[in-house]
Write an enzyme that holds these catalytic residues in place. Structure first.
Site, PDB file in Angstrom:
ATOM      1  CE  LYS A  64      -3.780  -2.445   2.128  1.00 18.23           C
ATOM      2  NZ  LYS A  64      -4.424  -2.974   3.309  1.00 18.23           N
ATOM      3  CD  GLN A 108      -3.491  -4.545   6.479  1.00 19.17           C
ATOM      4  OE1 GLN A 108      -3.396  -3.570   5.735  1.00 19.17           O
ATOM      5  NE2 GLN A 108      -4.076  -5.667   6.109  1.00 19.17           N
ATOM      6  CG  ASP A 131     -10.185  -0.739   4.725  1.00 18.48           C
ATOM      7  OD1 ASP A 131     -10.040  -1.002   3.516  1.00 18.48           O
ATOM      8  OD2 ASP A 131      -9.612  -1.362   5.636  1.00 18.48           O
TER       9      ASP A 131
END
Ligand code: NAD
Length: 304
Positions: A64, A108, A131
């Site tokens: 990422k 994460q 997200d």
């Protein structure tokens, strides 16, 4: 609408190249970043928070970071020790929420067990929740309002649109009902006017259900679960699953679909790796640009 129009029955399913589509999407994102910098002096910033040392998470976070920088964005990676307290993580999120240079925040998953995932997701500013897992964004998607949508289903939708721009009336079956993939995928397909069925671990006669699908999205986490006789001839099959399988030569990645046999039946199919996987990070970057534009009251570009 007959999916078989796209291929004769003697042919094998056409490969959906997620790598290439993701590359194109990243180029389009990089272009929009350039415009934001040149015209508005704004550089989109993505903050990624990693707690602990899970090897797979470390690889995802590094990827990422690399791709955000390659697209011209600022990347801020916060690597915290495994024993980080929930309060310390919430304090960091409060700072990131206030930081004007940070337009997107991603924590994460999975988190260590001393930290409550739902509490953490709720602590992210919904406007920066790239997200798409904050309940406000979940509600926005379900209500048909603009918001941030989880990256993997968004990537699946982008792949689908490249094959069938108009999905209206098609029967889509989503196998898996996770908050991360299955549920938002179903919502997106509903938004495209598909007739949507969600199947899961308690669904009886699963092969019968999946055989009804013009569009079949499988997000389960069971290697090669879906066999050729589970698939309607000519269907579009998207395999979200990523499973590591050990064999004599070492290990390899396989999806939730038995690729070799299903390819003989499907009209279109994603491989694993190289299908849905590469789209996820590209969509994360797209969400960061979208979040940055909204925070600066600029029009959100259509990224494709
Ligand atoms: P999850 O474990 O949260 O959910 C799995 C879902 O599958 C559940 O809803 C469950 O009801 C259903 N299920 C389990 N066994 C089943 C069975 N035998 N038949 C039918 N349904 C069954 O998983 P997830 O986070 O949704 O991820 C699913 C898969 O997708 C995993 O392999 C994961 O690694 C992969 N994944 C890939 C990406 C990507 O970028 N490509 C992103 C996220 C997840």
């Amino acid at each position: 609408m007959a999916m078989t129009e796209h291929k004769t029955t003697a042919e094998r399913g056409i490969l959906i190249d997620g790598k290439q589509t993701a590359r194109r999407l990243r180029q389009s994102i990089a272009h929009h970043v350039e415009v934001l910098v040149a015209d508005h002096k704004i550089m989109p910033g993505l903050a990624v928070v990693l707690v602990g040392d899970d090897p797979a998470s470390q690889v995802y976070v590094a990827s990422k970071e690399k791709q955000a920088v390659a697209a011209g964005m600022r990347s801020y990676v916060h690597r915290l020790p495994k024993n980080t307290s929930q309060d310390a993580l919430l304090e960091l999120l409060r700072k990131l929420n206030k930081d004007k240079k940070v337009h997107g925040i991603l924590v994460q998953m999975p988190l260590p067990k001393q930290i409550d995932t739902a509490t953490v997701l709720r602590a992210i500013d919904p406007a920066k929740d790239v997200d798409g897992l904050h309940i406000e964004n979940v509600g926005r998607l379900a209500s048909g309002l603009p918001g941030l949508v989880p990256c993997t289903p968004l990537g699946c939708l982008t792949l689908l649109r490249s094959i069938v721009p108009n999905m209206s009336g098609l029967h889509a079956v989503v196998v898996g009902r996770s908050n991360l993939v299955g549920k938002p995928m179903a919502q997106l397909l509903l938004r495209e006017n598909c007739t949507v069925t969600i199947a899961h671990s308690r669904t009886p006669q699963l092969p019968h259900v999946t055989r009804q699908a013009d569009i079949l999205v499988v997000a389960v986490g069971k290697p090669q679960l879906v066999k050729a006789d589970w698939v309607k001839p000519g269907a579009i099959v998207l395999d979200v699953g990523i499973n590591r399988e050990q064999n004599a030569e070492g290990s390899r990645l396989v999806g939730d679909v038995d690729f070799a046999s299903v390819r003989e039946v499907a009209g279109y199919i994603t491989p694993v790796p190289g299908g849905v996987g590469p789209m996820t990070i590209a969509c994360l970057l797209g969400n960061t640009v979208a979040a940055c534009c909204r925070q600066n009251e600029l029009t959100v570009p259509e990224l494709r």
